[in-house]
Design an enzyme around this catalytic site. Structure first.
Site, short mmCIF file in Angstrom:
data_model
loop_
_atom_site.label_atom_id
_atom_site.label_comp_id
_atom_site.label_asym_id
_atom_site.label_seq_id
_atom_site.Cartn_x
_atom_site.Cartn_y
_atom_site.Cartn_z
N LYS A 1 0.84 -1.21 0.00
CA LYS A 1 0.00 0.00 0.00
C LYS A 1 0.87 1.26 0.00
O LYS A 1 0.67 2.17 -0.81
CB LYS A 1 -0.94 0.00 1.22
CG LYS A 1 -1.90 -1.19 1.23
CD LYS A 1 -2.85 -1.18 2.39
CE LYS A 1 -2.21 -1.40 3.75
NZ LYS A 1 -1.57 -2.72 3.90
N THR A 2 1.85 1.29 0.90
CA THR A 2 2.75 2.45 0.98
C THR A 2 3.55 2.59 -0.32
O THR A 2 3.72 3.69 -0.85
CB THR A 2 3.72 2.29 2.16
OG1 THR A 2 2.96 1.97 3.32
CG2 THR A 2 4.53 3.54 2.39
N ASP B 1 -1.60 6.73 6.58
CA ASP B 1 -1.63 5.31 6.89
C ASP B 1 -2.61 5.05 8.03
O ASP B 1 -2.84 5.94 8.86
CB ASP B 1 -0.22 4.87 7.30
CG ASP B 1 0.00 3.38 7.13
OD1 ASP B 1 -0.86 2.73 6.51
OD2 ASP B 1 1.03 2.88 7.60
N THR C 1 -5.90 -1.38 6.94
CA THR C 1 -5.94 -2.83 7.00
C THR C 1 -7.39 -3.28 7.21
O THR C 1 -7.70 -4.45 7.11
CB THR C 1 -5.08 -3.34 8.17
OG1 THR C 1 -5.35 -2.53 9.31
CG2 THR C 1 -3.61 -3.25 7.84
N ARG D 1 6.56 -8.16 1.95
CA ARG D 1 7.45 -7.73 3.04
C ARG D 1 8.07 -8.93 3.74
O ARG D 1 9.26 -8.94 4.05
CB ARG D 1 6.70 -6.87 4.06
CG ARG D 1 7.62 -6.51 5.24
CD ARG D 1 6.95 -5.69 6.31
NE ARG D 1 6.74 -4.31 5.89
CZ ARG D 1 5.58 -3.71 5.89
NH1 ARG D 1 4.50 -4.35 6.27
NH2 ARG D 1 5.48 -2.46 5.52
#
Ligand code: ADP
Length: 350
Positions: A70-71, A115, A164, A223
């Site tokens: 997302k980032t 975020d 999320t 990640r």
């Protein structure tokens, strides 16, 4: 970007230097971003159209579990639009003044990335509505009868939200976004491409199926795949002259306690609690959270989405149940029908 809380929950444990490592592996262009093709294709069109018109890209919301990109997509979006990205985490924007400070810093068409946007305080959220719709913010000056409201114009900008938990976002907030993109877990083939790219950037030679082995055991999450690769590199340097082959990758991941289906220790504990204490469920999420001493949010945001997607658990109106796949995976024999009060009615679920 992840909160420390989420960071702390993902296996393997983050190590000093991981942040720098993550940044160096982060794709900065759409063409380097692997997978999520539909989202990527749509964003490409929005960015190109906005660029031609000289407008900001429409507001975008990215939803999905931590670590899926997302980032990274917010960064790529600003990079491709040729503007600055300003980042903030929602819980850190405690009052209206802090929001105003963020907004007034934005240059035309810049991207403001927030975020965990579902965690914005209500008063901040309400002020954000006028900012994203009319590009202005109202500021109250003075106190009591002498108070005056000033309407401060803002440059047009793009709000990119990440969450999320779409379910926790208020309807008015969600409806402010022109495009809502739901990121899914990555299939092993795409994760293998990410691992291969990362290994190249790190100067780590890969052999055989090493990339695929890391990919299959990374909970569908880039990640985690990158972290696993870094840990596996340590083993490669010590055990096989710096080359990561299939055997070394397997050995490294076994030692990190990630099993063949990519489940980590916490995933397995979650399943064991339902099986061993509640004969497979149904059992309420609060009960599971208490038994594991984990916050309910963490279970719902980080662990359950993957276990659900992989078919290890199911949600029912009476609580969570494990599926046959979970009993088989943990090599626990399922008790016969009528074995106890909690077991009754379970057979029909499988
Ligand atoms: P989120 O914001 O969803 O928690 P991030 O955007 O911070 O996730 O992604 C975590 C890391 O995973 C990034 O540093 C990046 O290196 C890697 N990553 C995520 N998605 C991709 C992708 N599609 N292709 C390549 N690398 C990715």
């Amino acid at each position: 970007m992840m909160s420390d809380r989420e960071n702390a929950q993902l296996e393997p444990e983050p190590q000093p230097g991981d942040d720098v490592y993550e940044i160096s592996l982060r794709p900065s262009r759409f063409e380097e971003f692997v997978g999520q093709d539909r989202i990527k294709d749509n964003l490409r069109v929005f960015v190109e159209a906005a660029r031609r018109r000289g407008d900001p890209v429409d507001h975008v919301l990215f939803c999905g579990p931590p670590g899926l990109g997302k980032t990274t997509l917010a960064m790529i979006l600003s990079e491709e639009r040729g503007v600055m990205l300003h980042s903030a985490s929602a819980p850190a924007i405690e009052h209206k003044g802090q929001l105003a400070a963020l907004l007034t810093k934005l240059e035309p068409n810049d991207v403001l990335f927030i975020d965990e946007i579902h965690r914005l305080p209500a008063v901040v959220e309400e002020n954000l509505y006028t900012a994203v719709e009319d590009f202005r913010i109202d500021i109250v000056q003075g106190d009591g009868p002498y108070a005056q409201t000033l309407s401060l114009p803002l440059h047009p900008f793009t709000l990119v939200g990440a969450t999320t938990r779409t379910g926790l976002l208020t309807n008015p907030m969600r409806s402010r976004f022109g495009y809502v993109a739901r990121l899914d877990y990555y299939p092993p083939e795409e994760l293998a491409t990410i691992v291969t790219r990362s290994a190249k950037l790190l100067g780590l030679p890969l052999e055989g199926d090493a990339a695929m082995e890391v990919a299959r055991r990374s909970r569908g999450t880039p990640r985690i795949a990158n972290r696993m690769l870094r840990r596996a590199r340590d083993f490669a340097e010590v055990l096989s002259d710096g080359v990561l082959d299939h055997e070394t990758a397997k050995e490294a991941l076994d030692r990190l306690d990630v099993d063949g289906s990519g489940l980590d220790e916490m995933d397995r504990k979650y399943l064991r609690v339902i099986i061993e204490f509640y004969e497979g469920g149904p059992v309420g999420i609060e009960t599971i959270a208490a038994a594991l001493s984990e916050p309910r949010d963490t279970l719902e945001d980080v662990y359950e989405p993957y276990l659900l997607q992989q078919g290890f658990i199911a949600r029912t109106p009476r609580g969570r149940v494990v599926t046959k796949k979970a009993w088989t995976h943990l090599k626990i024999a399922k008790p016969k029908k009528g074995g106890g009060p909690a077991g009754e009615g379970q057979e029909s679920l499988f």
